[in-house]
Design a protein around this motif. Structure first.
Motif, short mmCIF file in Angstrom:
data_model
loop_
_atom_site.label_atom_id
_atom_site.label_comp_id
_atom_site.label_asym_id
_atom_site.label_seq_id
_atom_site.Cartn_x
_atom_site.Cartn_y
_atom_site.Cartn_z
N VAL A 91 0.84 -1.20 0.00
CA VAL A 91 0.00 0.00 0.00
C VAL A 91 0.88 1.25 0.00
CG1 VAL A 91 -1.69 1.33 1.33
CG2 VAL A 91 -1.96 -1.14 1.09
N GLY A 92 1.97 1.20 0.76
CA GLY A 92 2.90 2.33 0.80
C GLY A 92 3.48 2.62 -0.57
N GLU A 93 3.80 1.57 -1.32
CA GLU A 93 4.30 1.76 -2.69
C GLU A 93 3.23 2.40 -3.56
OE1 GLU A 93 5.67 -2.06 -3.99
OE2 GLU A 93 7.22 -2.16 -2.46
N ALA A 94 1.99 2.01 -3.36
CA ALA A 94 0.89 2.58 -4.15
C ALA A 94 0.69 4.06 -3.83
CB ALA A 94 -0.40 1.80 -3.90
N THR A 95 0.97 4.46 -2.59
CA THR A 95 0.79 5.87 -2.24
C THR A 95 1.77 6.76 -2.97
OG1 THR A 95 2.21 5.77 -0.27
CG2 THR A 95 -0.15 5.33 0.05
N ARG A 126 0.43 8.82 2.53
CA ARG A 126 1.76 8.21 2.62
C ARG A 126 2.28 8.22 4.06
NH1 ARG A 126 5.90 11.08 -0.77
NH2 ARG A 126 4.64 10.24 -2.46
N GLU A 127 2.14 9.34 4.73
CA GLU A 127 2.64 9.43 6.10
C GLU A 127 1.84 8.55 7.05
OE1 GLU A 127 2.69 11.87 3.93
OE2 GLU A 127 4.79 12.47 4.02
N ARG A 128 0.53 8.43 6.83
CA ARG A 128 -0.30 7.55 7.67
C ARG A 128 0.15 6.10 7.52
NH1 ARG A 128 -2.06 10.34 11.63
NH2 ARG A 128 -3.59 11.89 11.06
N ILE A 129 0.39 5.67 6.30
CA ILE A 129 0.84 4.29 6.08
C ILE A 129 2.19 4.09 6.77
CG2 ILE A 129 1.60 2.62 4.34
CD1 ILE A 129 -1.45 3.02 4.55
N GLU A 130 3.09 5.05 6.67
CA GLU A 130 4.38 4.95 7.34
C GLU A 130 4.22 4.85 8.86
OE1 GLU A 130 6.71 8.24 5.96
OE2 GLU A 130 6.89 7.42 3.94
N TRP A 160 2.24 1.85 21.36
CA TRP A 160 1.74 1.52 20.03
C TRP A 160 0.24 1.68 19.95
CZ3 TRP A 160 -1.77 -2.31 19.72
CH2 TRP A 160 -1.71 -3.37 20.62
N ALA A 161 -0.47 1.39 21.04
CA ALA A 161 -1.92 1.58 21.04
C ALA A 161 -2.26 3.07 20.89
CB ALA A 161 -2.53 1.02 22.32
N ARG A 162 -1.51 3.91 21.58
CA ARG A 162 -1.72 5.34 21.47
C ARG A 162 -1.40 5.84 20.06
NH1 ARG A 162 1.74 6.66 24.65
NH2 ARG A 162 0.71 6.37 26.63
N ALA A 163 -0.32 5.32 19.48
CA ALA A 163 0.08 5.72 18.12
C ALA A 163 -0.99 5.32 17.11
CB ALA A 163 1.42 5.10 17.74
N LEU A 164 -1.51 4.11 17.22
CA LEU A 164 -2.57 3.67 16.29
C LEU A 164 -3.83 4.49 16.49
CD1 LEU A 164 -2.28 -0.21 16.24
CD2 LEU A 164 -1.78 1.38 14.39
N ASP A 165 -4.18 4.74 17.74
CA ASP A 165 -5.39 5.51 18.02
C ASP A 165 -5.27 6.92 17.47
OD1 ASP A 165 -7.99 5.93 19.31
OD2 ASP A 165 -6.87 7.24 20.67
N THR A 166 -4.12 7.55 17.63
CA THR A 166 -3.91 8.90 17.13
C THR A 166 -3.97 8.92 15.61
OG1 THR A 166 -2.54 9.45 19.02
CG2 THR A 166 -2.30 10.84 17.08
N ALA A 167 -3.32 7.96 14.96
CA ALA A 167 -3.32 7.90 13.50
C ALA A 167 -4.72 7.65 12.99
CB ALA A 167 -2.38 6.81 13.01
N ASP A 168 -5.46 6.75 13.62
CA ASP A 168 -6.80 6.41 13.17
C ASP A 168 -7.78 7.56 13.40
OD1 ASP A 168 -8.67 4.56 12.07
OD2 ASP A 168 -9.49 4.27 14.09
N ARG A 169 -7.63 8.27 14.49
CA ARG A 169 -8.56 9.35 14.84
C ARG A 169 -8.47 10.50 13.84
NH1 ARG A 169 -7.23 11.37 20.27
NH2 ARG A 169 -7.29 9.18 20.68
N ASP A 170 -7.28 10.74 13.31
CA ASP A 170 -7.09 11.86 12.40
C ASP A 170 -7.51 11.56 10.97
OD1 ASP A 170 -6.07 13.36 14.46
OD2 ASP A 170 -4.00 12.83 14.03
N VAL A 171 -7.80 10.29 10.66
CA VAL A 171 -8.12 9.92 9.27
C VAL A 171 -9.46 10.44 8.88
CG1 VAL A 171 -8.54 7.99 7.71
CG2 VAL A 171 -6.67 7.90 9.32
#
Length: 109
Positions: free
Chosen positions: A29-33, A67-71, A98-109
């Motif tokens: 997916v990162g390559e596709a971005t 791209r940054e979200r996938i990274e 890692w739970a906080r990082a995923l939650d932060t990334a997911d919340r901003d999408v």
């Protein structure tokens, strides 16, 4: 954190395999971005150029871009995989990060 988790070897292997499978898909997916920022074909009008620029920003270059979200997901999942691979010894120390990082990334999408 003083608590300790010990995972059975077969569970560790299974979790690491799952993480590696997910990472392989995220890398695809990162390559596709990389291609998302190629915003052409909107036309020559100023509004078309602005629209193309907006799509390009959503593709890459900002913390909220695809791209940054996938990274971010790749980095977080790599940390999780490594914690599992350590037999759980690092899991409790990293699980909240890692739970906080995923939650932060997911919340901003």
């Amino acid at each position: 954190m003083s608590a300790f988790v010990r995972l059975e070897p077969h569970v560790i292997d299974e979790l690491v395999t799952i993480c590696n499978t997910m990472l392989a898909e995220l890398h695809k997916v990162g390559e596709a971005t990389e291609r998302l920022s190629a915003t052409h074909g909107f036309g020559d009008l100023e509004s078309a150029r602005q629209l193309a620029a907006g799509y390009s920003r959503k593709a890459a270059g900002t913390p909220e871009s695809a791209r940054e979200r996938i990274e971010q997901f790749i980095d977080t999942l790599t940390q999780l995989r490594d914690a599992f691979a350590a037999g759980g010894e690092d899991f409790l120390d990293t699980q909240f990060d890692w739970a906080r990082a995923l939650d932060t990334a997911d919340r901003d999408v």
